[in-house]
Design a protein around this motif. Structure first.
Motif, PDB file in Angstrom:
ATOM      1  N   PHE A 161      42.665  35.465  43.895  1.00  0.00           N
ATOM      2  CA  PHE A 161      43.693  34.652  43.244  1.00  0.00           C
ATOM      3  C   PHE A 161      45.038  35.367  43.306  1.00  0.00           C
ATOM      4  N   SER A 162      46.101  34.586  43.393  1.00  0.00           N
ATOM      5  CA  SER A 162      47.460  35.116  43.253  1.00  0.00           C
ATOM      6  C   SER A 162      48.172  34.237  42.232  1.00  0.00           C
ATOM      7  N   ARG A 163      49.403  34.603  41.910  1.00  0.00           N
ATOM      8  CA  ARG A 163      50.168  33.806  40.947  1.00  0.00           C
ATOM      9  C   ARG A 163      50.754  32.579  41.634  1.00  0.00           C
ATOM     10  N   GLN A 164      50.892  31.494  40.874  1.00  0.00           N
ATOM     11  CA  GLN A 164      51.541  30.290  41.372  1.00  0.00           C
ATOM     12  C   GLN A 164      53.003  30.604  41.671  1.00  0.00           C
ATOM     13  N   ASN A 165      53.631  29.804  42.491  1.00  0.00           N
ATOM     14  CA  ASN A 165      55.047  29.985  42.823  1.00  0.00           C
ATOM     15  C   ASN A 165      55.890  30.122  41.564  1.00  0.00           C
ATOM     16  N   GLY A 166      56.720  31.138  41.520  1.00  0.00           N
ATOM     17  CA  GLY A 166      57.629  31.311  40.402  1.00  0.00           C
ATOM     18  C   GLY A 166      57.035  32.021  39.203  1.00  0.00           C
ATOM     19  N   ALA A 167      55.739  32.248  39.178  1.00  0.00           N
ATOM     20  CA  ALA A 167      55.126  32.930  38.035  1.00  0.00           C
ATOM     21  C   ALA A 167      55.357  34.437  38.141  1.00  0.00           C
ATOM     22  N   ALA A 168      55.353  35.091  37.007  1.00  0.00           N
ATOM     23  CA  ALA A 168      55.549  36.544  36.959  1.00  0.00           C
ATOM     24  C   ALA A 168      54.376  37.259  37.622  1.00  0.00           C
ATOM     25  N   ALA A 169      54.467  38.570  37.689  1.00  0.00           N
ATOM     26  CA  ALA A 169      53.397  39.375  38.285  1.00  0.00           C
ATOM     27  C   ALA A 169      52.077  39.160  37.536  1.00  0.00           C
ATOM     28  N   MET A 170      50.972  39.456  38.195  1.00  0.00           N
ATOM     29  CA  MET A 170      49.646  39.313  37.616  1.00  0.00           C
ATOM     30  C   MET A 170      49.514  40.256  36.412  1.00  0.00           C
ATOM     31  N   PRO A 171      49.241  39.733  35.222  1.00  0.00           N
ATOM     32  CA  PRO A 171      49.094  40.607  34.046  1.00  0.00           C
ATOM     33  C   PRO A 171      47.917  41.566  34.230  1.00  0.00           C
ATOM     34  N   GLN A 172      48.079  42.773  33.793  1.00  0.00           N
ATOM     35  CA  GLN A 172      47.037  43.791  33.939  1.00  0.00           C
ATOM     36  C   GLN A 172      46.190  43.853  32.665  1.00  0.00           C
ATOM     37  N   ILE A 173      45.517  42.754  32.351  1.00  0.00           N
ATOM     38  CA  ILE A 173      44.759  42.688  31.101  1.00  0.00           C
ATOM     39  C   ILE A 173      43.260  42.874  31.295  1.00  0.00           C
ATOM     40  N   PHE A 174      42.778  42.803  32.537  1.00  0.00           N
ATOM     41  CA  PHE A 174      41.363  42.992  32.813  1.00  0.00           C
ATOM     42  C   PHE A 174      41.162  44.267  33.611  1.00  0.00           C
ATOM     43  N   ALA A 189      32.395  39.092  37.737  1.00  0.00           N
ATOM     44  CA  ALA A 189      33.012  40.388  37.461  1.00  0.00           C
ATOM     45  C   ALA A 189      34.284  40.587  38.271  1.00  0.00           C
ATOM     46  N   VAL A 190      35.236  41.282  37.669  1.00  0.00           N
ATOM     47  CA  VAL A 190      36.478  41.648  38.352  1.00  0.00           C
ATOM     48  C   VAL A 190      36.162  42.736  39.369  1.00  0.00           C
ATOM     49  N   LEU A 191      36.534  42.498  40.627  1.00  0.00           N
ATOM     50  CA  LEU A 191      36.345  43.505  41.686  1.00  0.00           C
ATOM     51  C   LEU A 191      37.592  44.354  41.859  1.00  0.00           C
ATOM     52  N   SER A 192      38.771  43.728  41.762  1.00  0.00           N
ATOM     53  CA  SER A 192      40.031  44.472  41.872  1.00  0.00           C
ATOM     54  C   SER A 192      41.141  43.643  41.252  1.00  0.00           C
ATOM     55  N   ILE A 193      42.191  44.344  40.829  1.00  0.00           N
ATOM     56  CA  ILE A 193      43.363  43.661  40.276  1.00  0.00           C
ATOM     57  C   ILE A 193      44.597  44.481  40.612  1.00  0.00           C
ATOM     58  N   SER A 194      45.637  43.788  41.047  1.00  0.00           N
ATOM     59  CA  SER A 194      46.922  44.432  41.320  1.00  0.00           C
ATOM     60  C   SER A 194      48.000  43.529  40.738  1.00  0.00           C
ATOM     61  N   TRP A 195      49.249  43.904  40.924  1.00  0.00           N
ATOM     62  CA  TRP A 195      50.346  43.090  40.397  1.00  0.00           C
ATOM     63  C   TRP A 195      50.448  41.743  41.091  1.00  0.00           C
ATOM     64  N   SER A 196      49.861  41.628  42.302  1.00  0.00           N
ATOM     65  CA  SER A 196      49.989  40.382  43.052  1.00  0.00           C
ATOM     66  C   SER A 196      48.669  39.647  43.276  1.00  0.00           C
ATOM     67  N   LYS A 197      47.514  40.290  42.994  1.00  0.00           N
ATOM     68  CA  LYS A 197      46.245  39.678  43.367  1.00  0.00           C
ATOM     69  C   LYS A 197      45.124  40.082  42.414  1.00  0.00           C
ATOM     70  N   LEU A 198      44.238  39.116  42.135  1.00  0.00           N
ATOM     71  CA  LEU A 198      43.030  39.337  41.344  1.00  0.00           C
ATOM     72  C   LEU A 198      41.847  38.913  42.193  1.00  0.00           C
ATOM     73  N   THR A 199      40.861  39.796  42.348  1.00  0.00           N
ATOM     74  CA  THR A 199      39.663  39.477  43.118  1.00  0.00           C
ATOM     75  C   THR A 199      38.455  39.582  42.205  1.00  0.00           C
ATOM     76  N   VAL A 200      37.660  38.496  42.180  1.00  0.00           N
ATOM     77  CA  VAL A 200      36.479  38.449  41.328  1.00  0.00           C
ATOM     78  C   VAL A 200      35.274  37.960  42.124  1.00  0.00           C
ATOM     79  N   GLN A 201      34.100  38.428  41.748  1.00  0.00           N
ATOM     80  CA  GLN A 201      32.848  37.943  42.329  1.00  0.00           C
ATOM     81  C   GLN A 201      32.232  37.000  41.312  1.00  0.00           C
ATOM     82  N   LEU A 202      32.081  35.733  41.702  1.00  0.00           N
ATOM     83  CA  LEU A 202      31.635  34.706  40.772  1.00  0.00           C
ATOM     84  C   LEU A 202      30.237  34.199  41.110  1.00  0.00           C
TER      85      LEU A 202
END
Length: 130
Positions: free
Chosen positions: A72-85, A105-118
């Motif tokens: 996942f990434s942020r929608q256009n115009g949205a702020a950076a990916m929150p680092q809450i997980f 489970a969360v596999l990785s998270i950065s300011w621009s991308k969240l990767t999860v295994q669902l």
């Protein structure tokens, strides 16, 4: 009867009971928040990431061990990916119209991308917002 229990057993049981009561109360609050606050308001509270766009799904089928990795990434115009997980944390994914579509489970998270295994593959599309 509880005659076979010593003081340590009773202390342990009391602590465990207290913890379960607290978790139950927190769960009730969490459920109320899901139904009464917008995703943006829950994000401000640090309990979700809103305005996410599903960029990629990697499906690896292998029977019971099937894997669905979503990026996942942020929608256009949205702020950076929150680092809450944190990596390894269990999350539940909802869309803007449906709650609890999948969990994993969360596999990785950065300011621009969240990767999860669902546990299941989510649909992609410009009209679907997570």
């Amino acid at each position: 009867t509880m005659q076979h229990l010593n003081e340590n057993h009773l202390v342990w049981f009391q602590r465990r009971s207290d913890m379960l009561r607290l978790e139950g109360a927190e769960s009730k609050v969490t459920q109320e928040v899901l139904w009464t606050l917008t995703p943006e308001a829950r994000e401000k509270r640090g309990s979700c990431i809103s305005n996410a766009k599903l960029d990629h799904v990697d499906n690896k089928h292998g029977g019971p061990g099937s894997s669905h990795v979503h990026s996942f990434s942020r929608q256009n115009g949205a702020a950076a990916m929150p680092q809450i997980f944190q990596v390894g944390e269990v999350v539940v994914v909802s869309s803007s119209t449906e709650l609890a579509l999948s969990q994993g489970a969360v596999l990785s998270i950065s300011w621009s991308k969240l990767t999860v295994q669902l546990d299941r593959a989510l649909p992609m599309g410009d009209d679907i917002h997570y």
